[in-house]
Design a protein around this motif. Structure first.
Motif, mmCIF file in Angstrom:
data_model
loop_
_atom_site.group_PDB
_atom_site.id
_atom_site.type_symbol
_atom_site.label_atom_id
_atom_site.label_comp_id
_atom_site.label_asym_id
_atom_site.label_seq_id
_atom_site.Cartn_x
_atom_site.Cartn_y
_atom_site.Cartn_z
ATOM 1 N N ALA A 1 9.825 37.976 33.744
ATOM 2 C CA ALA A 1 10.245 38.304 34.637
ATOM 3 C C ALA A 1 10.083 40.354 34.591
ATOM 4 N N SER B 1 -1.789 34.515 39.987
ATOM 5 C CA SER B 1 -0.369 34.792 41.677
ATOM 6 C C SER B 1 0.280 32.840 41.529
ATOM 7 N N THR B 2 -0.905 32.513 41.239
ATOM 8 C CA THR B 2 0.307 30.954 41.010
ATOM 9 C C THR B 2 1.365 30.513 40.009
ATOM 10 N N PHE B 3 1.460 31.090 38.774
ATOM 11 C CA PHE B 3 2.304 31.327 38.059
ATOM 12 C C PHE B 3 3.812 31.959 38.220
ATOM 13 N N ASP B 4 5.016 31.487 38.547
ATOM 14 C CA ASP B 4 6.433 31.340 38.803
ATOM 15 C C ASP B 4 6.730 33.058 37.746
ATOM 16 N N ARG B 5 6.666 34.037 38.136
ATOM 17 C CA ARG B 5 7.787 34.556 37.249
ATOM 18 C C ARG B 5 8.717 34.513 37.593
ATOM 19 N N ASN B 6 9.692 34.210 38.122
ATOM 20 C CA ASN B 6 11.192 33.801 38.243
ATOM 21 C C ASN B 6 11.330 33.235 37.274
ATOM 22 N N PHE B 7 10.771 32.046 36.167
ATOM 23 C CA PHE B 7 10.730 30.683 35.642
ATOM 24 C C PHE B 7 11.587 31.180 34.591
ATOM 25 N N THR C 1 6.723 31.603 26.932
ATOM 26 C CA THR C 1 5.664 30.969 27.635
ATOM 27 C C THR C 1 4.510 30.368 27.195
#
Length: 251
Positions: free
Chosen positions: A132, A78-84, A91
């Motif tokens: 994403a 949950s801490t990983f920004d999928r919108n990056f 990655t």
């Protein structure tokens, strides 16, 4: 042979509030350790201490070589920004930053390392896909690949089976068991049932640490660790916590 990692009488807290008290723990070269416990019991804090992100109030954390080896770390999903705006390959390549720093140009060795780990985790065909667009299970494997691309000597994972479906949990469990053939694996988890058949050691953390080197827990031991009666509820389906248990439980 001496343990790869040794915690000796470690205590720690935030401001004046103790979180962990007199923790003793060792991790060996072939260990598959699951760290379980109630919310707020200190599981993630223990992991932060081991990773060197916090300093113990008292006690010592020792590595066999005198300093930490190459460490692979997979943070909570949950801490990983999928919108990056990154591709899966980019990655994974981030895991090579430690080999020379941010400003070093990527070379053939980096490319080969990324290709190797993508193949190992069966991600090659997804390598150009934006993160994403990945499923939860695909992104979790990508984060594990990022941790593995630096050839770590020990792998730590924080809740790796959270936010993924039952089929993915099973696949990730088998993957971790495969990785454990070469390196020790330490998993912080609420769902030890997903990897029960592979876990070799269990540490129950609730301010104190209760260590079980056989990977097996009795009902009484769990009640002692959690400080209250505990029932096993795993996705609405009755489970035994570990393969050789009759009365094991987990929240």
């Amino acid at each position: 042979m001496a343990a790869l990692l040794q915690l000796e009488d470690v205590s720690f807290g935030y401001e004046r509030e103790p979180v962990l008290r007199h923790v003793n723990l060792s991790v060996g070269e072939q260990d598959f350790l699951a760290i379980i416990g109630p919310n707020g019991g200190g599981k993630t804090t223990l992991l932060r201490l081991i990773l060197g992100l916090e300093t113990p109030w008292s006690g010592q954390i020792r590595w066999r070589a005198g300093s930490p080896p190459r460490i692979g770390y997979v943070p909570q999903f949950s801490t990983f920004d999928r919108n990056f705006p990154l591709r899966l390959r980019d990655t994974v390549l981030m895991g090579r930053i430690g080999h020379g720093g941010w400003l070093r140009r990527r070379n053939a060795e980096d490319t080969a390392a990324v290709d190797r780990v993508l193949a190992q985790l069966r991600l090659t065909t997804l390598s150009d896909r934006p993160i994403a667009d990945l499923s939860g299970g695909q992104l979790q494997r990508a984060l594990i690949a990022r941790a593995l691309v630096s050839n770590p000597e020990i792998l730590f994972l924080d809740e790796p089976t959270a936010s993924v479906d039952a089929e993915t949990r099973s696949a990730l469990s088998d993957l971790l068991a495969e990785l454990n053939r070469d390196i020790p694996v330490v998993v912080v988890t609420h769902d030890v049932t997903a990897m029960a058949v592979h876990v070799k050691q269990i540490a129950c953390v609730n301010r104190r640490l209760f260590y079980h080197g056989s990977g097996q827990l009795s009902h009484a031991q769990l009640e002692e660790a959690y400080g209250c009666p505990v029932e096993l509820i795993a996705h609405g389906v009755p489970h035994r916590l570990l393969h050789a248990h009759d009365e094991c439980a987990h929240d």
